[in-house]
Design a protein around this motif. Structure first.
Motif, PDB file in Angstrom:
ATOM      1  N   GLY A   1      -2.221   2.496   6.375  1.00 23.79           N
ATOM      2  CA  GLY A   1      -1.847   2.900   5.033  1.00 23.79           C
ATOM      3  C   GLY A   1      -3.049   2.971   4.116  1.00 23.79           C
ATOM      4  O   GLY A   1      -4.189   2.724   4.531  1.00 23.79           O
ATOM      5  N   ILE A   2      -2.780   3.330   2.877  1.00 24.19           N
ATOM      6  CA  ILE A   2      -3.812   3.354   1.837  1.00 24.19           C
ATOM      7  C   ILE A   2      -3.697   2.057   1.048  1.00 24.19           C
ATOM      8  O   ILE A   2      -2.636   1.746   0.494  1.00 24.19           O
ATOM      9  CB  ILE A   2      -3.620   4.553   0.889  1.00 24.19           C
ATOM     10  CG1 ILE A   2      -3.613   5.870   1.668  1.00 24.19           C
ATOM     11  CG2 ILE A   2      -4.708   4.571  -0.180  1.00 24.19           C
ATOM     12  CD1 ILE A   2      -3.181   7.066   0.832  1.00 24.19           C
ATOM     13  N   PHE A   3      -4.780   1.307   1.011  1.00 26.19           N
ATOM     14  CA  PHE A   3      -4.807   0.040   0.288  1.00 26.19           C
ATOM     15  C   PHE A   3      -6.018   0.038  -0.642  1.00 26.19           C
ATOM     16  O   PHE A   3      -6.908   0.886  -0.531  1.00 26.19           O
ATOM     17  CB  PHE A   3      -4.891  -1.136   1.265  1.00 26.19           C
ATOM     18  CG  PHE A   3      -3.736  -1.210   2.225  1.00 26.19           C
ATOM     19  CD1 PHE A   3      -2.563  -1.855   1.866  1.00 26.19           C
ATOM     20  CD2 PHE A   3      -3.811  -0.616   3.482  1.00 26.19           C
ATOM     21  CE1 PHE A   3      -1.486  -1.916   2.740  1.00 26.19           C
ATOM     22  CE2 PHE A   3      -2.742  -0.670   4.366  1.00 26.19           C
ATOM     23  CZ  PHE A   3      -1.575  -1.318   3.995  1.00 26.19           C
TER      24      PHE A   3
ATOM     25  N   GLY B   1       0.830  -1.193   0.000  1.00 25.68           N
ATOM     26  CA  GLY B   1       0.000   0.000   0.000  1.00 25.68           C
ATOM     27  C   GLY B   1       0.868   1.246   0.000  1.00 25.68           C
ATOM     28  O   GLY B   1       2.028   1.214  -0.420  1.00 25.68           O
ATOM     29  N   GLU B   2       0.311   2.340   0.489  1.00 26.64           N
ATOM     30  CA  GLU B   2       1.038   3.608   0.499  1.00 26.64           C
ATOM     31  C   GLU B   2       0.759   4.349   1.803  1.00 26.64           C
ATOM     32  O   GLU B   2      -0.367   4.338   2.309  1.00 26.64           O
ATOM     33  CB  GLU B   2       0.600   4.472  -0.689  1.00 26.64           C
ATOM     34  CG  GLU B   2       1.345   5.789  -0.812  1.00 26.64           C
ATOM     35  CD  GLU B   2       0.849   6.632  -1.978  1.00 26.64           C
ATOM     36  OE1 GLU B   2       1.385   7.737  -2.192  1.00 26.64           O
ATOM     37  OE2 GLU B   2      -0.099   6.187  -2.670  1.00 26.64           O
ATOM     38  N   GLU B   3       1.774   4.972   2.327  1.00 29.08           N
ATOM     39  CA  GLU B   3       1.610   5.801   3.521  1.00 29.08           C
ATOM     40  C   GLU B   3       0.716   6.997   3.186  1.00 29.08           C
ATOM     41  O   GLU B   3       0.767   7.528   2.077  1.00 29.08           O
ATOM     42  CB  GLU B   3       2.987   6.289   3.964  1.00 29.08           C
ATOM     43  CG  GLU B   3       3.025   7.067   5.247  1.00 29.08           C
ATOM     44  CD  GLU B   3       4.444   7.531   5.557  1.00 29.08           C
ATOM     45  OE1 GLU B   3       4.836   8.607   5.047  1.00 29.08           O
ATOM     46  OE2 GLU B   3       5.167   6.804   6.272  1.00 29.08           O
TER      47      GLU B   3
ATOM     48  N   GLY C   1      -1.670  10.339  -0.557  1.00 27.07           N
ATOM     49  CA  GLY C   1      -0.522   9.526  -0.195  1.00 27.07           C
ATOM     50  C   GLY C   1       0.774  10.311  -0.196  1.00 27.07           C
ATOM     51  O   GLY C   1       0.865  11.402  -0.770  1.00 27.07           O
ATOM     52  N   THR C   2       1.780   9.737   0.443  1.00 29.46           N
ATOM     53  CA  THR C   2       3.101  10.378   0.503  1.00 29.46           C
ATOM     54  C   THR C   2       4.070   9.802  -0.518  1.00 29.46           C
ATOM     55  O   THR C   2       5.155  10.341  -0.710  1.00 29.46           O
ATOM     56  CB  THR C   2       3.724  10.188   1.895  1.00 29.46           C
ATOM     57  OG1 THR C   2       3.988   8.789   2.106  1.00 29.46           O
ATOM     58  CG2 THR C   2       2.797  10.705   2.984  1.00 29.46           C
ATOM     59  N   GLY C   3       3.682   8.682  -1.136  1.00 30.21           N
ATOM     60  CA  GLY C   3       4.587   8.004  -2.052  1.00 30.21           C
ATOM     61  C   GLY C   3       5.453   6.967  -1.377  1.00 30.21           C
ATOM     62  O   GLY C   3       6.168   6.207  -2.049  1.00 30.21           O
TER      63      GLY C   3
END
Length: 236
Positions: free
Chosen positions: A193-195, A149-151, A170-172
């Motif tokens: 996180g982003i999933f 995923g992404e922070e 997201g932060t990448g």
């Protein structure tokens, strides 16, 4: 403390679950809580997990028995009808877990099923789990451990930031693993996180099946569909 009436569910107040008798008392505690929503399809296709304890809480037995409040991902396994499981239609929490016994370590108020009670229906032997349950849970957990995923960005209060369209920002920075073990004695936690919605739904199902603690036997058909379809969703 007895409550023989049907119970309005915490996570879905529009649904009243009624086991028709003393087993209704069990529903009060043994159901998902409303700490986290079941991931649902949305326009972004994304879902923010912002906790290490993502899932339905520790006791979704009543809703598993009913065959509801999992994330019903599409897949090759069909979902059985609601309230159609044999343990739901021909048995009850009380009859299975509070059977008559001369041994106080089982049945009665121990909540441990007795062999005699189980054999009344399972005449060919008592199943310890849904066939293939352990292996499939290992597979599903492995897939969830490798999800990337992404922070997410946070505001001054530490909350996730969303853009004007409601999409998480997201932060990448990658986040590896949705379900992870933090330590040998702190297992099956969730990373923040982003999933994707599908990944989050599969994680919800994993935690639901894990916390049900029957290894799929409360509702074999529903358990099998949640498990198999979650695996397929992550493999595709």
């Amino acid at each position: 403390l007895r409550n023989p009436d049907g119970q309005q569910l915490v996570l879905d107040p529009n649904y009243t679950l009624d086991f028709e008798g003393s087993s209704n008392n069990c529903i009060s505690c043994h159901q998902p809580r409303d700490s986290y929503e079941i991931p649902a399809t949305n326009s972004s296709g994304l879902y923010v997990v912002n906790t290490s304890r993502f899932g339905p809480h520790h006791g979704p037995q009543a809703t598993m028995l009913e065959g509801i409040l999992g994330a019903n991902l599409p897949g090759s396994e069909g979902y059985p009808g609601v309230a159609s499981a044999t343990h739901r239609t021909a048995s009850s929490c009380v009859s299975c877990h509070m059977g008559e016994s001369t041994d106080t370590s089982e049945g009665l108020h121990s909540w441990k099923t007795t062999e005699a009670v189980c054999l009344q229906c399972h005449t060919n032997g008592i199943p310890s789990e849904l066939s293939g349950f352990t292996e499939d849970m290992i597979t599903l957990k492995s897939l969830l451990e490798n999800v990337v995923g992404e922070e997410f960005e946070t505001d001054a209060d530490g909350n996730p930031v969303f853009d004007a369209d409601g999409n998480p920002v997201g932060t990448g920075v990658p986040v590896v693993g949705l379900i992870v073990d933090f330590a040998p004695d702190d297992t099956d936690r969730s990373n923040s996180g982003i999933f994707t919605v599908e990944e989050s739904q599969a994680a919800w199902n994993y935690k639901t099946l894990l916390e049900d603690q029957s290894k799929g036997t409360h509702n074999p058909g529903y358990s099998r569909a949640l498990l198999k379809n979650s695996i397929e969703a992550l493999q595709n």
